[in-house]
Write a protein that holds these residues in place. Structure first.
Motif, PDB file in Angstrom:
ATOM      1  N   LEU A  24      22.912 -30.317 -57.233  1.00 31.48           N
ATOM      2  CA  LEU A  24      22.789 -31.757 -57.111  1.00 31.48           C
ATOM      3  C   LEU A  24      23.606 -32.471 -58.184  1.00 31.48           C
ATOM      4  CD1 LEU A  24      18.997 -31.969 -56.365  1.00 31.48           C
ATOM      5  CD2 LEU A  24      20.891 -32.196 -54.763  1.00 31.48           C
ATOM      6  N   SER A  25      23.672 -31.851 -59.363  1.00 31.63           N
ATOM      7  CA  SER A  25      24.374 -32.529 -60.444  1.00 31.63           C
ATOM      8  C   SER A  25      25.873 -32.242 -60.391  1.00 31.63           C
ATOM      9  CB  SER A  25      23.797 -32.116 -61.793  1.00 31.63           C
ATOM     10  OG  SER A  25      24.028 -30.748 -61.985  1.00 31.63           O
ATOM     11  N   GLY A  26      26.346 -31.698 -59.320  1.00 33.52           N
ATOM     12  CA  GLY A  26      27.777 -31.656 -59.104  1.00 33.52           C
ATOM     13  C   GLY A  26      28.504 -30.430 -59.636  1.00 33.52           C
ATOM     14  N   ARG A  27      27.777 -29.331 -59.858  1.00 35.58           N
ATOM     15  CA  ARG A  27      28.487 -28.109 -60.226  1.00 35.58           C
ATOM     16  C   ARG A  27      29.270 -27.609 -59.015  1.00 35.58           C
ATOM     17  NH1 ARG A  27      26.914 -24.087 -64.057  1.00 35.58           N
ATOM     18  NH2 ARG A  27      26.465 -25.141 -66.008  1.00 35.58           N
ATOM     19  N   SER A  28      30.215 -26.736 -59.257  1.00 34.35           N
ATOM     20  CA  SER A  28      31.035 -26.278 -58.140  1.00 34.35           C
ATOM     21  C   SER A  28      30.188 -25.501 -57.144  1.00 34.35           C
ATOM     22  CB  SER A  28      32.163 -25.399 -58.662  1.00 34.35           C
ATOM     23  OG  SER A  28      31.641 -24.119 -58.938  1.00 34.35           O
ATOM     24  N   LEU A  29      30.551 -25.644 -55.892  1.00 30.49           N
ATOM     25  CA  LEU A  29      29.764 -25.033 -54.828  1.00 30.49           C
ATOM     26  C   LEU A  29      29.789 -23.512 -54.913  1.00 30.49           C
ATOM     27  CD1 LEU A  29      30.299 -27.180 -51.636  1.00 30.49           C
ATOM     28  CD2 LEU A  29      28.137 -26.478 -52.662  1.00 30.49           C
ATOM     29  N   ALA A  30      30.947 -22.992 -55.306  1.00 34.02           N
ATOM     30  CA  ALA A  30      31.084 -21.541 -55.387  1.00 34.02           C
ATOM     31  C   ALA A  30      30.069 -20.976 -56.372  1.00 34.02           C
ATOM     32  CB  ALA A  30      32.498 -21.172 -55.808  1.00 34.02           C
ATOM     33  N   GLU A  31      29.963 -21.642 -57.498  1.00 33.74           N
ATOM     34  CA  GLU A  31      29.014 -21.229 -58.532  1.00 33.74           C
ATOM     35  C   GLU A  31      27.585 -21.210 -57.977  1.00 33.74           C
ATOM     36  OE1 GLU A  31      28.024 -20.923 -62.887  1.00 33.74           O
ATOM     37  OE2 GLU A  31      29.590 -20.262 -61.522  1.00 33.74           O
ATOM     38  N   THR A  32      27.238 -22.309 -57.308  1.00 31.62           N
ATOM     39  CA  THR A  32      25.910 -22.425 -56.726  1.00 31.62           C
ATOM     40  C   THR A  32      25.667 -21.307 -55.728  1.00 31.62           C
ATOM     41  OG1 THR A  32      26.322 -24.779 -56.846  1.00 31.62           O
ATOM     42  CG2 THR A  32      24.326 -24.082 -55.712  1.00 31.62           C
ATOM     43  N   GLY A  33      26.677 -21.076 -54.881  1.00 29.91           N
ATOM     44  CA  GLY A  33      26.549 -20.034 -53.869  1.00 29.91           C
ATOM     45  C   GLY A  33      26.261 -18.687 -54.516  1.00 29.91           C
ATOM     46  N   ARG A  34      26.978 -18.409 -55.601  1.00 32.71           N
ATOM     47  CA  ARG A  34      26.787 -17.126 -56.265  1.00 32.71           C
ATOM     48  C   ARG A  34      25.378 -17.024 -56.834  1.00 32.71           C
ATOM     49  NH1 ARG A  34      30.619 -17.161 -60.383  1.00 32.71           N
ATOM     50  NH2 ARG A  34      32.003 -18.075 -58.836  1.00 32.71           N
ATOM     51  N   GLN A  35      24.887 -18.147 -57.381  1.00 35.28           N
ATOM     52  CA  GLN A  35      23.561 -18.101 -57.986  1.00 35.28           C
ATOM     53  C   GLN A  35      22.451 -18.003 -56.944  1.00 35.28           C
ATOM     54  OE1 GLN A  35      23.468 -21.413 -60.692  1.00 35.28           O
ATOM     55  NE2 GLN A  35      23.957 -20.083 -62.414  1.00 35.28           N
ATOM     56  N   LEU A  36      22.733 -18.522 -55.746  1.00 32.67           N
ATOM     57  CA  LEU A  36      21.716 -18.459 -54.701  1.00 32.67           C
ATOM     58  C   LEU A  36      21.762 -17.144 -53.947  1.00 32.67           C
ATOM     59  CD1 LEU A  36      21.676 -22.046 -53.167  1.00 32.67           C
ATOM     60  CD2 LEU A  36      19.866 -20.875 -54.408  1.00 32.67           C
ATOM     61  N   LEU A  37      22.891 -16.452 -54.050  1.00 36.13           N
ATOM     62  CA  LEU A  37      23.116 -15.272 -53.219  1.00 36.13           C
ATOM     63  C   LEU A  37      22.054 -14.209 -53.456  1.00 36.13           C
ATOM     64  CD1 LEU A  37      25.073 -14.113 -51.174  1.00 36.13           C
ATOM     65  CD2 LEU A  37      26.276 -12.998 -53.062  1.00 36.13           C
ATOM     66  N   LEU A  38      21.848 -13.831 -54.712  1.00 37.06           N
ATOM     67  CA  LEU A  38      20.937 -12.723 -55.005  1.00 37.06           C
ATOM     68  C   LEU A  38      19.487 -13.037 -54.602  1.00 37.06           C
ATOM     69  CD1 LEU A  38      22.420 -11.253 -58.267  1.00 37.06           C
ATOM     70  CD2 LEU A  38      22.470 -10.321 -55.956  1.00 37.06           C
ATOM     71  N   PRO A  39      18.957 -14.198 -54.957  1.00 33.32           N
ATOM     72  CA  PRO A  39      17.609 -14.503 -54.495  1.00 33.32           C
ATOM     73  C   PRO A  39      17.499 -14.448 -52.973  1.00 33.32           C
ATOM     74  CG  PRO A  39      18.278 -16.075 -56.157  1.00 33.32           C
ATOM     75  CD  PRO A  39      19.474 -15.241 -55.855  1.00 33.32           C
ATOM     76  N   THR A  40      18.527 -14.939 -52.275  1.00 32.34           N
ATOM     77  CA  THR A  40      18.493 -14.916 -50.813  1.00 32.34           C
ATOM     78  C   THR A  40      18.451 -13.478 -50.310  1.00 32.34           C
ATOM     79  OG1 THR A  40      19.910 -16.846 -50.955  1.00 32.34           O
ATOM     80  CG2 THR A  40      19.580 -15.903 -48.775  1.00 32.34           C
ATOM     81  N   ILE A  41      19.285 -12.637 -50.900  1.00 28.62           N
ATOM     82  CA  ILE A  41      19.285 -11.223 -50.506  1.00 28.62           C
ATOM     83  C   ILE A  41      17.908 -10.618 -50.753  1.00 28.62           C
ATOM     84  CG2 ILE A  41      20.179  -8.933 -51.092  1.00 28.62           C
ATOM     85  CD1 ILE A  41      22.859 -10.217 -51.630  1.00 28.62           C
ATOM     86  N   GLY A  42      17.315 -10.943 -51.897  1.00 34.64           N
ATOM     87  CA  GLY A  42      15.995 -10.407 -52.237  1.00 34.64           C
ATOM     88  C   GLY A  42      14.955 -10.784 -51.199  1.00 34.64           C
ATOM     89  N   ILE A  43      14.952 -12.060 -50.839  1.00 43.54           N
ATOM     90  CA  ILE A  43      13.955 -12.524 -49.868  1.00 43.54           C
ATOM     91  C   ILE A  43      14.196 -11.866 -48.516  1.00 43.54           C
ATOM     92  CG2 ILE A  43      13.175 -14.557 -48.588  1.00 43.54           C
ATOM     93  CD1 ILE A  43      13.650 -16.178 -51.155  1.00 43.54           C
ATOM     94  N   ALA A  44      15.465 -11.788 -48.118  1.00 42.60           N
ATOM     95  CA  ALA A  44      15.792 -11.192 -46.821  1.00 42.60           C
ATOM     96  C   ALA A  44      15.337  -9.728 -46.774  1.00 42.60           C
ATOM     97  CB  ALA A  44      17.291 -11.289 -46.565  1.00 42.60           C
TER      98      ALA A  44
END
Ligand SMILES: Nc1ncnc2c1ncn2[C@@H]1O[C@H](COP(=O)(O)OP(=O)(O)OP(=O)(O)O)[C@@H](O)[C@H]1O
Ligand SMILES: [Mg+2]
Lengths: 331, 301
Positions: A24-44
């Motif tokens: 939300l505070s405007g960090r690069s999307l790629a960075e966000t994607g990388r940070q969300l990737l592992l939790p998403t994999i974990g949940i899946a």
């Protein structure tokens, strides 16, 4: 005395949330994607494992529910809630129409509207539980913070109450509950009770079990004020109250909040157990009722409750964290 | 002046430790004039902070005592403001609020709100910190924090200013700047200052008198050196002043020859302590000169 730190167990969730906020505070999307990737994999992975393993577990009420059944029951519970709401609304409209008719015939007639008598739904139970936990937690805070300050400031007092704290701290809510129930029944007699007895019982049990972390952390925080700052206070000849307000309290706010967050977590856990055992309204009772009910859907519905309990607990902690960030100077 | 402003008489300080009492100070006698700038110098752990804390009232001497203007000192108070060894700012307050806490406490009755505000700003300006009023401790450097600590102490209008290595954590440039400010402030206000320092050049530049302490345990005053350099002093011109060089060598010789090894075997230490009573002589050993070349003041000059 021991201090309680809650940060380790949270770091995963924290990272996840920070990832969201940074997006939300405007960090690069790629960075966000990388940070969300592992939790998403974990949940899946977890969902996949659950889906495969659940049918293998046979119980007397059928197979253990998988994610699909639980999702279905979530919708079902929501549906029941909205149906209930509609019926309640209808019930009230009917009464209003009837009252209008009565008033038209006789303007002096006394009319009243009764509440819908239907059983509370899952959603209603969630709000009941939230109300009880907040009441118990607030009461615990009101007791624990001032008491912790006194203990932290006075070495003699601390030595006197420390053994009591150590002994009462590990007591399980299940042990308190019968005592609290009996005491509440005996002492809280009123013709027009402001609170339900069951509410009081659960709330007091929550208070008794959850005040310890706040109490201990407050007293440790207060007694651990940087001695140099205490010297500044002495050189300035601050009065006792100014000293507490301007030096001791601000300095221990971070510790107090760590304690408060642990306390709130305990309060939420204790509440569910207390409600199950005391049959007082709330999520715990919902779980217990479903268990007694023993239909083929019960397990799925209990699983919905389990997830809801976990999610709400997580949410409560986030809220505390947001407040802490607002209040504490070291955040 | 016949009667001294501040007087320490026969002070002994013994700390209770788990191996029995530890005598940190023994027979410390000190008379200080009003407006005098006094430096305490000595090796680490000899008891300088302890002396300062006794004057501040934060520690109670186990024997002897401290008298300020005819009143015995036994509690801390803002008329003896302290600049602590490590700034000691409240991290939850801004720069302005830290000074405000002191000003509000000391001038609650005697100043209006507006006067207090101006007084706070004035003191922060003295140490060049008026550009960072709303910053918190986490957002300013160690040197800046130390300056705020000095401003806070000055803002109490103390009759005695106690400073525990106030410039120890600062870089050479800032340190030189603050030393100059302190000299000016002290001359303007004619305040009495006791300053602890490890820096020989700093001590000679700022002081009217340097008090050199022997190594502990049972540390006491080894030598006193009156610095009769004209004021206002200028670090650049002073650097080549023959008297200045002589004073520095006297202090260096005390520190690095007579009190060389703090905490060495008892025997030798006792001998050294005894030696320390002997008056200073000219001393030009090459080792001493080497050490002096490392001093920041020299580099600035
Ligand atoms: N509260 C205390 N309890 C026991 N011993 C203490 C206490 N305070 C100081 N001491 C001892 O007294 C001696 C003098 O300490 P002090 O802090 O005054 O030294 P100092 O000269 O200020 O050193 P430094 O230059 O490193 O700041 C030291 O040996 C120290 O260990
Ligand atoms: Mg010291």
């Amino acid at each position: 005395m021991t201090t309680l730190s809650h940060t380790d167990s949270l770091s995963q969730g924290q990272r996840w949330l920070r990832a969201l906020t940074e997006k939300l505070s405007g960090r690069s999307l790629a960075e966000t994607g990388r940070q969300l990737l592992l939790p998403t994999i974990g949940i899946a992975l977890f969902l996949g494992f659950w889906h495969l393993a659940a049918p293998q577990v046979q119980t007397s009420l059928g197979a253990f529910p998988g994610p699909a059944q639980v999702l279905e029951q979530t919708g079902q519970l929501w549906q029941e809630h909205s149906n209930q709401r509609d019926r309640a609304a209808q019930f009230v409209t009917m009464q209003e129409q009837r009252n209008e008719r009565i008033l038209a015939e006789n303007p002096d007639a006394e009319v009243k509207i009764r509440d819908y008598p239907g059983a509370p739904t899952f959603i209603d139970q969630i709000f009941t539980s939230l109300g009880t936990v907040l009441a118990g937690f607030v009461l615990a805070t009101i007791i624990a913070v001032p008491l912790g300050i006194i203990i932290g400031l006075n070495r003699h007092f601390s030595a006197a109450v420390n053994p009591l704290i150590q002994i009462f701290k590990p007591v399980s809510p299940l042990a308190w509950l019968p005592l609290v129930t009996m005491v509440v029944s005996a002492t809280y007699v009123s013709d027009d009770p402001m609170f339900e007895k069951s509410f009081l019982t659960s709330m007091i049990t929550v208070t008794l079990c959850s005040l310890w972390p706040t109490l201990i952390n407050t007293s440790v925080g207060v007694s651990a004020v940087n001695p140099d700052l205490l010297n500044v206070s002495k050189v300035l000849r601050l009065s006792f109250w100014t000293h507490v307000r301007k030096v001791v309290l601000p300095s221990s706010v971070p510790m107090i909040f760590t304690g408060l967050r642990v306390s709130l977590g305990i309060a939420w856990m204790v509440l569910i157990a207390a409600e199950m055992l005391a049959q007082s309204p709330g999520l715990g009772k919902f779980v217990w009722d479903e268990f007694q009910n023993g239909s083929s859907e019960s397990l799925s519905r209990i699983m919905v409750a389990v997830l809801a309990i976990g999610f709400i607990g997580f949410l409560l902690d986030r809220i505390m964290l947001v407040i802490q960030k607002k209040v504490a100077w070291n955040e | 002046m016949s009667k001294s402003h501040l007087e320490l008489t026969n002070v002994q300080m013994a700390f209770d430790t788990k191996d029995g009492p530890f005598v940190a100070l023994e027979n410390v006698d000190l008379k200080i004039r009003k407006g005098e700038f006094l430096s305490l110098i000595g090796h680490s752990g000899c008891g300088k902070s302890t002396v300062l804390n006794i004057v501040a009232g934060l520690l109670q001497a186990t024997r002897g005592g401290c008298v300020l203007d005819g009143h015995e000192v036994n509690t801390p108070g803002p008329e003896r403001a302290v600049v602590f060894q490590n700034h000691s700012l409240m991290p939850w307050l801004t720069v302005y609020e830290n000074v405000e806490l002191a000003v509000q406490q000391v001038f609650k009755k005697s100043m209006s709100k507006k006067e207090r505000r101006e007084w706070i700003l004035h003191n922060l300006k003295l140490v060049n910190m008026d550009h960072a009023l709303d910053k918190r401790l986490g957002e300013i450097s160690g040197g800046m924090a130390q300056r705020v600590g000095i401003a806070r102490a000055l803002a109490m209008k103390p009759s005695v200013l106690l400073m525990d290595e106030p410039f120890g954590a600062l870089d050479a440039l800032t340190r030189a700047h603050l030393q100059d400010s302190l000299m000016k402030i002290q001359q303007d206000l004619n305040s009495t200052v006791i300053m602890i320092t490890h820096d020989v050049d700093e001590a000679v530049l700022l002081s009217d008198r340097i008090v050199m302490m022997t190594n502990g345990p049972a540390a006491t005053i080894g030598e006193e050196l009156h610095i009769d350099l004209p004021r206002p002093r200028n670090r650049v011109t002073l650097a080549d002043h023959p008297e200045y060089v002589r004073y520095r060598q006297a202090v260096l010789s005390f520190l690095y020859e007579k009190q060389r090894f703090p905490g060495k075997e008892e025997n030798e230490q006792e001998k050294q302590t005894a030696d320390a009573e002997v008056p200073v002589q000219e001393d030009n050993s090459p080792e001493v000169v080497n050490k002096s070349e490392e001093s920041p003041v020299r580099r600035i000059a």
